[in-house]
Motif scaffolding. Structure first.
Motif, PDB file in Angstrom:
ATOM      1  N   ILE A 187       0.889  -1.309   0.179  1.00 26.56           N
ATOM      2  CA  ILE A 187      -0.074   0.126  -0.131  1.00 26.56           C
ATOM      3  C   ILE A 187       0.892   1.193   0.000  1.00 26.56           C
ATOM      4  N   GLU A 188       1.833   1.303   1.004  1.00 25.96           N
ATOM      5  CA  GLU A 188       2.519   2.453   1.134  1.00 25.96           C
ATOM      6  C   GLU A 188       3.489   2.891  -0.403  1.00 25.96           C
ATOM      7  N   ALA A 189       4.015   1.880  -0.884  1.00 25.88           N
ATOM      8  CA  ALA A 189       4.567   1.978  -2.225  1.00 25.88           C
ATOM      9  C   ALA A 189       3.844   2.581  -3.373  1.00 25.88           C
TER      10      ALA A 189
ATOM     11  N   MET B 135      10.314   6.462  -4.908  1.00 25.90           N
ATOM     12  CA  MET B 135      10.748   5.895  -3.808  1.00 25.90           C
ATOM     13  C   MET B 135      10.943   4.618  -3.967  1.00 25.90           C
ATOM     14  N   VAL B 136      12.221   3.842  -3.525  1.00 26.34           N
ATOM     15  CA  VAL B 136      12.502   2.269  -3.442  1.00 26.34           C
ATOM     16  C   VAL B 136      12.478   1.993  -2.049  1.00 26.34           C
ATOM     17  N   PHE B 137      11.884   0.816  -1.925  1.00 20.24           N
ATOM     18  CA  PHE B 137      11.545   0.284  -0.754  1.00 20.24           C
ATOM     19  C   PHE B 137      12.547  -0.901  -0.306  1.00 20.24           C
ATOM     20  N   GLN B 138      12.817  -1.073   0.939  1.00 16.65           N
ATOM     21  CA  GLN B 138      13.336  -2.145   1.357  1.00 16.65           C
ATOM     22  C   GLN B 138      12.639  -3.712   1.071  1.00 16.65           C
ATOM     23  N   ASN B 139      11.348  -3.624   1.196  1.00 18.00           N
ATOM     24  CA  ASN B 139      10.830  -4.797   0.929  1.00 18.00           C
ATOM     25  C   ASN B 139      10.115  -4.800  -0.494  1.00 18.00           C
ATOM     26  N   TYR B 140      10.645  -3.894  -1.384  1.00 14.20           N
ATOM     27  CA  TYR B 140      10.373  -3.878  -2.746  1.00 14.20           C
ATOM     28  C   TYR B 140       8.918  -3.383  -2.880  1.00 14.20           C
ATOM     29  N   GLY B 141       7.882  -3.721  -2.402  1.00 14.29           N
ATOM     30  CA  GLY B 141       6.591  -3.333  -2.456  1.00 14.29           C
ATOM     31  C   GLY B 141       6.060  -3.559  -3.916  1.00 14.29           C
ATOM     32  N   ASN B 151       4.692  -3.683 -13.394  1.00 13.39           N
ATOM     33  CA  ASN B 151       5.184  -3.032 -12.192  1.00 13.39           C
ATOM     34  C   ASN B 151       5.885  -2.088 -12.384  1.00 13.39           C
ATOM     35  N   ALA B 152       7.038  -2.024 -13.311  1.00 14.48           N
ATOM     36  CA  ALA B 152       8.080  -1.079 -13.760  1.00 14.48           C
ATOM     37  C   ALA B 152       7.063   0.217 -14.180  1.00 14.48           C
ATOM     38  N   ALA B 153       5.865   0.053 -14.973  1.00 12.99           N
ATOM     39  CA  ALA B 153       4.892   1.086 -15.505  1.00 12.99           C
ATOM     40  C   ALA B 153       4.157   1.617 -14.582  1.00 12.99           C
ATOM     41  N   TYR B 154       4.110   1.172 -13.280  1.00 18.86           N
ATOM     42  CA  TYR B 154       2.973   1.494 -12.436  1.00 18.86           C
ATOM     43  C   TYR B 154       2.942   3.132 -12.148  1.00 18.86           C
ATOM     44  N   GLY B 155       4.123   3.511 -12.040  1.00 19.24           N
ATOM     45  CA  GLY B 155       4.222   5.097 -11.767  1.00 19.24           C
ATOM     46  C   GLY B 155       3.673   5.876 -12.856  1.00 19.24           C
ATOM     47  N   LEU B 156       4.035   5.523 -14.157  1.00 19.58           N
ATOM     48  CA  LEU B 156       3.505   6.011 -14.991  1.00 19.58           C
ATOM     49  C   LEU B 156       2.043   5.910 -15.615  1.00 19.58           C
ATOM     50  N   GLY B 199      11.821  -2.815  -8.657  1.00 17.32           N
ATOM     51  CA  GLY B 199      11.643  -1.545  -7.800  1.00 17.32           C
ATOM     52  C   GLY B 199      12.253  -0.497  -8.268  1.00 17.32           C
ATOM     53  N   LEU B 200      13.746  -0.562  -8.599  1.00 17.03           N
ATOM     54  CA  LEU B 200      14.483   0.547  -8.816  1.00 17.03           C
ATOM     55  C   LEU B 200      13.811   1.074 -10.190  1.00 17.03           C
ATOM     56  N   ALA B 201      13.681   0.167 -11.166  1.00 18.36           N
ATOM     57  CA  ALA B 201      13.055   0.505 -12.666  1.00 18.36           C
ATOM     58  C   ALA B 201      11.659   1.499 -12.500  1.00 18.36           C
ATOM     59  N   ARG B 202      10.842   1.040 -11.695  1.00 14.54           N
ATOM     60  CA  ARG B 202       9.761   1.435 -11.276  1.00 14.54           C
ATOM     61  C   ARG B 202      10.013   3.001 -11.010  1.00 14.54           C
TER      62      ARG B 202
END
Lengths: 295, 425
Positions: A187-189, B135-141, B151-156, B199-202
């Motif tokens: 959710i946070e991500a 943002m990149v998360f420790q648990n990938y998210g 996933n990589a396209a999600y922000g877009l 996660g980094l690509a996203r």
């Protein structure tokens, strides 16, 4: 002196009666209209089920089960069970029962999933709904027959209404549980990338809650089937009515047949909705195998 | 990302050089002033009273409130990689989350590229998260029901790009993080290191001005972690993003950071360049951190690795091998195949035996094969290995190629001269 004092009683029964009287007097027309529409829908579904030739339905159920589980023996088993319902001579009754189950489950899902979402989003809503759902599930199912009877008279419409009330709690609860159990970091991500409430719901919460919601739908369906049988007491035709008649006439063999037909229908419905709930895990495994090949 | 295998020291130097270049001329990208976060009931009331002067433990005992951030101020320059370092509970993860209001701070200001983040209305905040920062998360998210590409396209997708253009962009970004060919897989099919690449690509796909990274490599096993760190350094050299990077690992902080902020109990204790932190720790707390980092813990195998004296090739027959060994006056030598992959150790005795039996080729299964180590293994971890081995340790990359050898003597020397190494740096 030690007897329970009369003055420490409240006439809840009278109040409930008064409310029901008021509803009937003032909203009777509304319920009549709902009853008419409901009856048309129920009849349409039943006609549709009976319009399909029996063998087509048997084969279709078998094929669906085969596809979902991936084993042809499973598909064959499901087809045979459905066929046995006809072998016992209860095909038409089974379709009547099925039509009530289908309509009440459809309404239960239509109301239950949004209610579950609200419950997951808001703790106050959860605090209000939880005791109501508890009551709905612990109340003897016969109790629902009385207001259903008063509002809609005899027949399949009040049976559907009672079934709906009785069967809706699992889908609400499990939608709530499923959404609340979505991992916080996912959710946070999504939030970090600018997801709003609806993005979160449709992109993250509902897809991840899907297995839980499907289990809820499965349970709701099973409860609906159980209630439909009880609904025969207020004039709902179908398999339940056959059992009821057999009991009244002390026809043990006939009652056993009708009872078995209900069991087979229940197993077919349960296994198929259950297979939907589990989904197809094949995709991940496939990719996993390819990974080891590639990496 | 390239797979360079240059020695760690060279990299450190070149990094510091580029960091200096950036730091000197850069504008301020992130400006944080007087930031407070108090968790618990009536946080505002606690903040507005004298209670906030109490220490973290005193306040927690008195009201149950927890001070996660206490009057934090810092600036990050454009293009800088700014590391927030501290133990768990020091407030670093809270701090990075307040920058995009995943956690709402109790008081203070956050300016990112001049915009006042904390006063943004919800709609502006969404747009800000969609366009300006990632943002990149420790648990990938990652979303488990989406493919790697989705996933990589999600922000877009969230910011409304149409399907074709966002997938094209996501593909390109996946390529830069080395995940071409994995687009259609489920994230569950990928290893942790690869999931973090997703996660980094996203995060990079939206081409943000600022990248927030919350312990991105901490969940990975040490070898993968170091490989990703190396690749990330190369990537940052190309893209030059402004990055706020959270870690609890001093080694990682020293390796990546242009500047490091050390946090304790919600406060920033010291902000300085890595050298400064090591040579001039602000107080005992920072010193305790840095003392934890002797050379053996900071430097890796690649710094003590040497070239092998003799190298035999698989396709050489026993006779050629014999000649080579005799010429070098060695009893044994490492053997590699055509792709320079490490096969094992070929001894004089083995070669003589084969010549006697008139065997024309050397079977790699006959070779002694000491386990190779990665160039990123810390020297401290090598200690047990070299003393137990009669041969030097082979060092291989992730393709199994022989990079060099480590002699016990070199490890001992590294362990015994920490002061000199320290003053060198």
């Amino acid at each position: 002196m030690l007897e329970y004092p009369e003055w420490l009683r409240i006439p809840l029964a009278e109040w409930v009666d008064a409310v029901m009287d008021w509803i009937l007097a003032n909203l009777g027309g509304v319920f009549d209209w709902i009853g008419d529409v409901g009856l048309q829908v129920l009849l349409a579904v039943e006609h549709a089920l009976l319009f399909v030739p029996w063998f087509v339905l048997v084969i279709a159920v078998g094929a669906l089960a085969w596809r979902l589980i991936g084993k042809w023996t499973f598909g064959l088993g499901m087809a045979v069970m459905l066929l046995l319902v006809g072998v016992f001579g209860y095909w038409v009754e089974a379709m009547t029962t099925l039509s009530v189950v289908i309509v009440s489950v459809a309404i239960a899902v239509g109301i239950g999933i949004p209610a579950g979402i609200l419950m997951a989003w808001s703790n106050p809503v959860k605090r209000v709904l939880t005791p109501i759902l508890d009551a709905m599930q612990t109340m003897p199912s016969f109790v629902y027959l009385i207001p259903a009877l008063m509002l809609f008279g005899l027949g399949r419409v009040p049976a559907t209404f009672a079934t709906l009330i009785y069967a809706i709690p699992p889908v609400i609860r499990l939608t709530d549980v499923g959404i609340r159990e979505v991992p916080g970091d996912t959710i946070e991500a999504a939030k970090a990338f600018g997801a709003n409430r609806w993005n979160l719901l449709f992109d993250v919460q509902l897809p991840l809650a899907r297995p839980s919601i499907m289990v809820g739908i499965n349970q709701t369906t099973m409860m609906a089937l159980a209630m439909v049988v009880i609904g025969s007491m207020i004039g709902n035709r179908g398999l339940g009515m056959e059992v009821l008649l057999a009991i009244n006439r002390v026809q043990i063999g006939k009652g056993f047949e009708a009872g078995l037909a209900i069991v087979f229908l229940a197993i077919v419905i349960d296994r198929i909705t259950n297979a939907f709930a589990k989904g197809r895990p094949a995709k991940v495994t496939d990719a996993g195998e390819k990974t080891t090949l590639k990496g | 990302m390239s797979r360079e295998t240059e020695a760690g020291e060279d990299r450190l130097e070149s990094d510091i050089a580029t960091a200096d270049a950036r730091a000197s001329g850069g504008d301020v990208a992130v400006q944080v002033e007087g930031l407070w976060k108090i968790f618990g009931r009536n946080a505002d009331r606690v903040f507005n009273s004298d209670l906030r002067q109490l220490s973290k433990t005193e306040l927690q005992a008195k009201t149950g409130n927890i001070v996660a951030l206490r009057d934090v101020s810092f600036e990050v320059k454009s293009g800088e990689l700014f590391v927030l370092m501290g133990l768990s509970g020091s407030g670093k993860s809270t701090l990075i989350r307040t920058l995009i209001r995943l956690i709402e701070p109790t008081a203070g200001t956050v300016r990112i590229d001049g915009a006042d983040v904390l006063s943004m209305p919800p709609r502006d905040l969404l747009e800000f998260r969609r366009h300006s920062i990632s943002m990149v998360f420790q648990n990938y998210g990652l979303l488990p029901h989406h493919t790697v590409l989705q996933n990589a396209a999600y922000g877009l997708k969230l910011r409304g790009d149409d399907k074709d253009s966002r997938e094209e962009r996501a593909r390109a970004t996946l390529e830069t993080v080395g995940l071409s060919g994995w687009e259609e897989y489920s994230p569950a099919a990928l290893s942790g290191g690869m999931q973090q690449r997703v996660g980094l690509a996203r995060a990079l796909a939206t081409d943000p001005d600022i990248l927030l990274m919350d312990e991105p490599f901490s969940g990975l096993d040490p070898l993968i972690r170091r490989q990703l760190q190396d690749e990330f350094i190369d990537l940052q050299d190309q893209i030059g993003k402004t990055i706020v990077f959270v870690t609890h690992d001093l080694h990682e902080a020293l390796k990546l950071g242009d500047r490091i902020a050390i946090m304790r109990d919600g406060e920033i204790v010291q902000v300085a360049e890595p050298e400064e932190i090591l040579s001039n720790p602000h107080d005992d707390y920072v010193r305790a951190f840095t003392q934890d980092a002797p050379v053996a813990r900071v430097y890796s195998a690649s710094t003590v690795m040497e070239d092998p004296d003799v190298l035999l090739y698989r396709w050489q027959g026993p006779r050629a091998a014999h000649t080579e060994l005799a010429r070098a006056k060695h009893d044994w030598a490492f053997m590699v195949d055509k792709k320079h992959r490490y096969l094992g150790i070929c001894t004089h005795d083995l070669v003589d035996g084969l010549i006697e039996k008139k065997v024309k080729s050397i079977d790699e299964n006959d070779l002694d094969r000491p386990e190779p180590v990665s160039p990123d293994v810390l020297i401290e971890d090598l200690f047990g290995l070299v003393s137990a081995e009669s041969y030097p340790l082979p060092v291989t990359d992730d393709q199994g190629r022989l990079l060099g050898v480590i002699r016990p003597r070199a490890v001992l020397e590294a362990l015994h001269t920490p002061e000199e190494e320290g003053s060198d740096a």
